[in-house]
Design a protein around this motif. Structure first.
Motif, mmCIF file in Angstrom:
data_model
loop_
_atom_site.group_PDB
_atom_site.id
_atom_site.type_symbol
_atom_site.label_atom_id
_atom_site.label_comp_id
_atom_site.label_asym_id
_atom_site.label_seq_id
_atom_site.Cartn_x
_atom_site.Cartn_y
_atom_site.Cartn_z
ATOM 1 N N LYS A 138 -9.408 -2.677 9.924
ATOM 2 C CA LYS A 138 -8.297 -1.735 8.877
ATOM 3 C C LYS A 138 -7.184 -2.419 8.032
ATOM 4 O O LYS A 138 -6.498 -3.164 8.850
ATOM 5 N N LEU A 139 -7.265 -2.578 6.580
ATOM 6 C CA LEU A 139 -6.142 -3.096 5.103
ATOM 7 C C LEU A 139 -4.855 -1.938 5.772
ATOM 8 O O LEU A 139 -4.927 -0.944 5.201
ATOM 9 N N ASP A 140 -4.401 -2.488 5.328
ATOM 10 C CA ASP A 140 -2.745 -2.076 5.938
ATOM 11 C C ASP A 140 -1.858 -2.245 4.283
ATOM 12 O O ASP A 140 -1.549 -3.517 3.895
ATOM 13 N N LEU A 141 -2.160 -1.391 3.568
ATOM 14 C CA LEU A 141 -1.527 -0.964 2.099
ATOM 15 C C LEU A 141 0.067 -1.515 1.911
ATOM 16 O O LEU A 141 0.137 -1.389 0.907
ATOM 17 N N LEU A 142 0.723 -0.713 3.360
ATOM 18 C CA LEU A 142 2.014 -1.026 2.600
ATOM 19 C C LEU A 142 2.199 -2.328 2.631
ATOM 20 O O LEU A 142 3.129 -3.160 1.745
ATOM 21 N N ALA A 143 1.694 -3.413 3.292
ATOM 22 C CA ALA A 143 2.787 -4.812 3.517
ATOM 23 C C ALA A 143 1.933 -5.609 2.482
ATOM 24 O O ALA A 143 2.239 -6.399 2.511
ATOM 25 N N ALA A 144 0.556 -4.843 2.560
ATOM 26 C CA ALA A 144 -0.047 -5.990 1.596
ATOM 27 C C ALA A 144 -0.197 -5.936 0.550
ATOM 28 O O ALA A 144 -0.436 -4.479 -0.089
ATOM 29 N N THR A 145 -0.393 -6.757 -0.953
ATOM 30 C CA THR A 145 -0.367 -6.628 -2.077
ATOM 31 C C THR A 145 -1.866 -6.138 -2.735
ATOM 32 O O THR A 145 -2.193 -6.517 -2.182
ATOM 33 N N PRO A 146 -2.178 -5.325 -3.886
ATOM 34 C CA PRO A 146 -3.300 -5.295 -4.367
ATOM 35 C C PRO A 146 -3.648 -6.490 -4.989
ATOM 36 O O PRO A 146 -5.436 -6.100 -3.965
ATOM 37 N N ALA A 147 -3.383 -7.917 -4.540
ATOM 38 C CA ALA A 147 -3.711 -9.025 -4.358
ATOM 39 C C ALA A 147 -4.665 -9.400 -3.467
ATOM 40 O O ALA A 147 -5.487 -9.773 -4.075
ATOM 41 N N GLN A 148 -3.917 -9.209 -2.730
ATOM 42 C CA GLN A 148 -4.533 -9.479 -1.014
ATOM 43 C C GLN A 148 -5.881 -8.415 -0.767
ATOM 44 O O GLN A 148 -6.337 -8.804 0.047
ATOM 45 N N ILE A 149 -5.756 -7.337 -1.068
ATOM 46 C CA ILE A 149 -6.118 -6.140 -1.241
ATOM 47 C C ILE A 149 -8.123 -6.778 -1.482
ATOM 48 O O ILE A 149 -8.652 -6.759 -1.121
ATOM 49 N N GLY A 150 -7.888 -7.370 -3.123
ATOM 50 C CA GLY A 150 -9.338 -7.951 -3.527
ATOM 51 C C GLY A 150 -9.389 -8.434 -3.434
ATOM 52 O O GLY A 150 -10.216 -8.391 -3.204
ATOM 53 N N LYS A 151 -8.812 -9.366 -2.879
ATOM 54 C CA LYS A 151 -9.267 -10.615 -2.282
ATOM 55 C C LYS A 151 -10.004 -10.412 -0.770
ATOM 56 O O LYS A 151 -11.330 -11.353 -0.726
#
Length: 404
Positions: A138-151
């Motif tokens: 589960k990726l936390d969309l609220l806490a992570a930046t777009p760059a972190q999610i992409g990586k």
């Protein structure tokens, strides 16, 4: 003491918008948010309510259920109470990834459990040994930046892990996550958690301690059955648990003895431990008179069955269950049909309880008449007074405990 239970359930959908799973959430009341002070205790309540108060078939149907686990619960054997094919163990973000925890996750995965990581922001080095053994992140969309999610998504491409986007609150978030390649979705945009609530009786600490002692000391099944017979509320929860984890819809439960046999000693021991852990403090000074009456009626019907059908070895156990369950409506303050529907009782037991049909239904009518008439010798069943007195003595003896 609060006699109510509450369970949150939030849908998880796939890319087509189809419902594939629920996350089961701790709730202490009707408020649609959690106030968790103890992660272990919160999940213990979730397990107890889903399995024994409601029944897993009613909560999940054929879908997966995600349940939060902290480090203590992950390392405990309480998890072996859960059906491996249907429960996803969701490791909380507060759990420290240690070599022992990784070893435990590998062990659980080999046992057949599916495992998820909750509220991940980035794939840090300590996660790497765990990735081959988990099925969901589960990726936390609220806490992570777009760059972190992409990586993170790029780093996970080599693994067979389903990505779950949680906390989706808008169509824009959903569309963006679809483009990024997420497999599953959860959030208020799809549905807020539904609160499932109801009333529950509180089994006494004495009954739970007695059961735990019997199972732990490897007592005979007859002794365990007797302990259940004095506690109708525990028996109902036992049957719900059997149907949730061990039996299925094609299995008919005819007696407490069969339920104990089907579930097994180790599972009962873990279940009783869980009940004790979640049980609120406090105990009434005397036995519940309604539970006592239910035990008497059950024993009375058992004696009637033995007298009327001496060559039918299965009928006495069924008769006891019918007698005891006939008072559940008063005990739980709910319609009898609603109470027994999740229990998957055999047809003759169900017909006797709801329609007073068949030999068991006739015996139930006799037992009810005898309770009101036999002490004065007015019953129409031969030898009714001695049977009733024997049943009362049996129940009193079961409830006897040291004083002082």
């Amino acid at each position: 003491m609060d006699a109510s239970y509450h369970l949150g359930r939030q849908p998880i959908v796939n890319r087509k918008g189809e419902l594939v799973a629920y996350e089961l959430l701790f709730r202490s009341g009707q408020q649609n948010h959690a106030q968790v002070t103890d992660d272990f205790l919160a999940t213990a309540h979730v397990i107890q309510n889903a399995f024994t108060q409601i029944g897993l078939n009613q909560v999940l149907g054929h879908r997966l259920g995600f349940i939060n686990v902290n480090a203590d619960l992950l390392m405990s054997d309480v998890l072996e109470l859960l059906p491996k094919q249907q429960i996803v163990l969701e490791i909380l973000e507060t759990v420290k990834i240690t070599p022992d925890l990784i070893k435990r996750c590998i062990e659980l995965h080999h046992q057949g459990f599916q495992i998820a990581l909750d509220d991940v922001i980035e794939i840090t080095p300590e996660y790497k040994p765990l990735l081959p053994h988990i099925q969901f992140i589960k990726l936390d969309l609220l806490a992570a930046t777009p760059a972190q999610i992409g990586k993170a998504i790029k780093e996970l491409e080599r693994y067979r892990i389903k990505l779950l986007a949680e906390k989706i609150d808008s169509p824009e978030q959903r569309d963006n996550c679809m483009k990024l390649g997420f497999d599953l979705f959860q959030g208020y945009f799809f549905a807020k958690p539904i609160i499932i609530s109801g009333q529950k009786p509180s089994p006494s600490q004495t009954a739970l301690l007695k059961l735990l002692n019997l199972v732990h000391s490897d007592a005979e099944t007859d002794a365990i059955e007797t302990a259940f017979k004095l506690a109708p509320d525990l028996t109902v929860n036992l049957l719900k648990l059997v149907n949730s984890v061990a039996c299925g819809l094609n299995c008919k439960i005819d007696s407490v003895a069969r339920a104990v046999t089907v579930l097994g000693r180790k599972q009962i021991e873990r279940w009783v431990q869980l009940l004790m852990f979640t049980q609120q403090a406090g105990e009434r000074g005397s036995a519940d008179p309604l539970a006592q009456t239910a035990a008497i009626r059950g024993r009375l019907m058992e004696l009637i069955a033995k007298q009327r059908f001496p060559y039918n070895q299965e009928l006495p156990d069924k008769a006891f269950m019918v007698g005891m369950f006939s008072l559940l409506e008063a005990l739980f303050h709910m319609p009898l049909k609603e109470l027994i529907t999740p229990l998957n009782l055999s047809d003759d037991v169900r017909d006797a309880l709801l329609e007073h049909r068949g030999p068991l239904g006739q015996m139930l009518a006799h037992a009810a008449d005898m309770e009101g008439a036999c002490p004065a010798g007015q019953g129409d069943f031969p030898g009714c007074a001695p049977l009733l007195l024997e049943a009362m003595a049996w129940a009193n003896n079961l409830d006897a405990r040291p004083k002082g």
